[in-house]
Design a protein around this motif. Structure first.
Motif, PDB file in Angstrom:
ATOM      1  N   TRP A  95      -3.272   3.002   2.724  1.00  0.00           N
ATOM      2  CA  TRP A  95      -1.770   2.750   3.265  1.00  0.00           C
ATOM      3  C   TRP A  95      -1.796   3.159   5.246  1.00  0.00           C
ATOM      4  O   TRP A  95      -1.797   2.458   5.784  1.00  0.00           O
ATOM      5  N   MET A  96      -2.906   4.048   5.190  1.00  0.00           N
ATOM      6  CA  MET A  96      -3.228   4.251   6.441  1.00  0.00           C
ATOM      7  C   MET A  96      -3.935   3.546   7.019  1.00  0.00           C
ATOM      8  O   MET A  96      -3.322   3.339   8.585  1.00  0.00           O
ATOM      9  N   GLY A  97      -4.655   2.738   6.959  1.00  0.00           N
ATOM     10  CA  GLY A  97      -5.777   1.227   7.181  1.00  0.00           C
ATOM     11  C   GLY A  97      -5.002   0.327   7.127  1.00  0.00           C
ATOM     12  O   GLY A  97      -4.591   0.255   8.008  1.00  0.00           O
ATOM     13  N   SER A  98      -4.018   0.671   6.217  1.00  0.00           N
ATOM     14  CA  SER A  98      -3.060  -1.262   6.564  1.00  0.00           C
ATOM     15  C   SER A  98      -1.965  -0.652   7.460  1.00  0.00           C
ATOM     16  O   SER A  98      -1.343  -1.755   8.109  1.00  0.00           O
ATOM     17  N   ARG A  99      -1.641   0.530   7.391  1.00  0.00           N
ATOM     18  CA  ARG A  99      -0.485   0.649   8.752  1.00  0.00           C
ATOM     19  C   ARG A  99      -1.079   0.411  10.203  1.00  0.00           C
ATOM     20  O   ARG A  99      -0.406  -0.461  10.884  1.00  0.00           O
ATOM     21  N   ARG A 100      -2.224   0.642  10.731  1.00  0.00           N
ATOM     22  CA  ARG A 100      -3.246   0.563  11.688  1.00  0.00           C
ATOM     23  C   ARG A 100      -3.605  -0.685  12.105  1.00  0.00           C
ATOM     24  O   ARG A 100      -3.117  -1.195  12.833  1.00  0.00           O
ATOM     25  N   ALA A 101      -3.836  -1.796  10.795  1.00  0.00           N
ATOM     26  CA  ALA A 101      -3.524  -3.084  10.817  1.00  0.00           C
ATOM     27  C   ALA A 101      -2.719  -3.888  10.877  1.00  0.00           C
ATOM     28  O   ALA A 101      -2.603  -5.112  12.231  1.00  0.00           O
ATOM     29  N   ALA A 110       1.011  -1.440   0.323  1.00  0.00           N
ATOM     30  CA  ALA A 110       0.336  -0.087  -0.219  1.00  0.00           C
ATOM     31  C   ALA A 110       1.050   1.428   0.220  1.00  0.00           C
ATOM     32  O   ALA A 110       0.771   1.824  -0.736  1.00  0.00           O
ATOM     33  N   GLU A 111       1.971   0.631   0.659  1.00  0.00           N
ATOM     34  CA  GLU A 111       2.488   2.278   0.838  1.00  0.00           C
ATOM     35  C   GLU A 111       2.840   2.508  -0.753  1.00  0.00           C
ATOM     36  O   GLU A 111       3.801   4.133  -1.150  1.00  0.00           O
ATOM     37  N   GLU A 112       4.072   1.148  -1.791  1.00  0.00           N
ATOM     38  CA  GLU A 112       4.476   1.479  -3.064  1.00  0.00           C
ATOM     39  C   GLU A 112       3.255   2.313  -3.866  1.00  0.00           C
ATOM     40  O   GLU A 112       3.922   3.727  -4.238  1.00  0.00           O
ATOM     41  N   LYS A 113       1.948   1.855  -3.336  1.00  0.00           N
ATOM     42  CA  LYS A 113       1.234   2.437  -4.310  1.00  0.00           C
ATOM     43  C   LYS A 113       1.185   4.470  -4.295  1.00  0.00           C
ATOM     44  O   LYS A 113       0.647   5.355  -4.905  1.00  0.00           O
ATOM     45  N   PHE A 114       0.790   4.310  -2.822  1.00  0.00           N
ATOM     46  CA  PHE A 114       0.649   5.677  -2.030  1.00  0.00           C
ATOM     47  C   PHE A 114       2.277   6.607  -2.987  1.00  0.00           C
ATOM     48  O   PHE A 114       2.324   7.382  -3.170  1.00  0.00           O
ATOM     49  N   SER A 144      -5.632  10.919  -1.840  1.00  0.00           N
ATOM     50  CA  SER A 144      -5.907   9.595  -2.239  1.00  0.00           C
ATOM     51  C   SER A 144      -6.612   8.519  -1.695  1.00  0.00           C
ATOM     52  O   SER A 144      -6.110   8.681  -0.370  1.00  0.00           O
ATOM     53  N   ASP A 145      -7.272   7.833  -2.278  1.00  0.00           N
ATOM     54  CA  ASP A 145      -7.698   6.874  -1.898  1.00  0.00           C
ATOM     55  C   ASP A 145      -6.131   5.692  -1.542  1.00  0.00           C
ATOM     56  O   ASP A 145      -6.349   5.160  -0.178  1.00  0.00           O
TER      57      ASP A 145
END
Length: 74
Positions: free
Chosen positions: A50-56, A25-29, A44-45
């Protein structure tokens, strides 16, 4: 293998999968960020993902820590 060891192994595997998803997700961002200005990138989505995946990932490592803390004596 004990029940605790199995739970620990599963928690660690889950956290590692979450980390891999976070890195993707970070790479996509970063790709979006490279093509836009910072304000657009942050709206952006890809940034939200990316932030959601960091929380996960934080949650997954928290679960791992909970299992570690429950290590049986001996």
């Amino acid at each position: 293998m004990s029940d605790w060891e199995e739970r620990l192994k599963a928690a660690e595997a889950g956290a590692e999968r979450s980390e891999a998803a976070e890195l993707a997700a970070e790479e996509k961002f970063k790709a979006v960020q490279a093509q836009t200005n910072d304000a657009e990138a942050l709206a952006s989505d890809e940034f939200r993902s990316w932030m959601g995946s960091r929380r996960a990932t934080d949650d997954a490592w928290g679960k791992w820590a909970t299992v570690m803390d429950a290590k049986p004596a001996g």
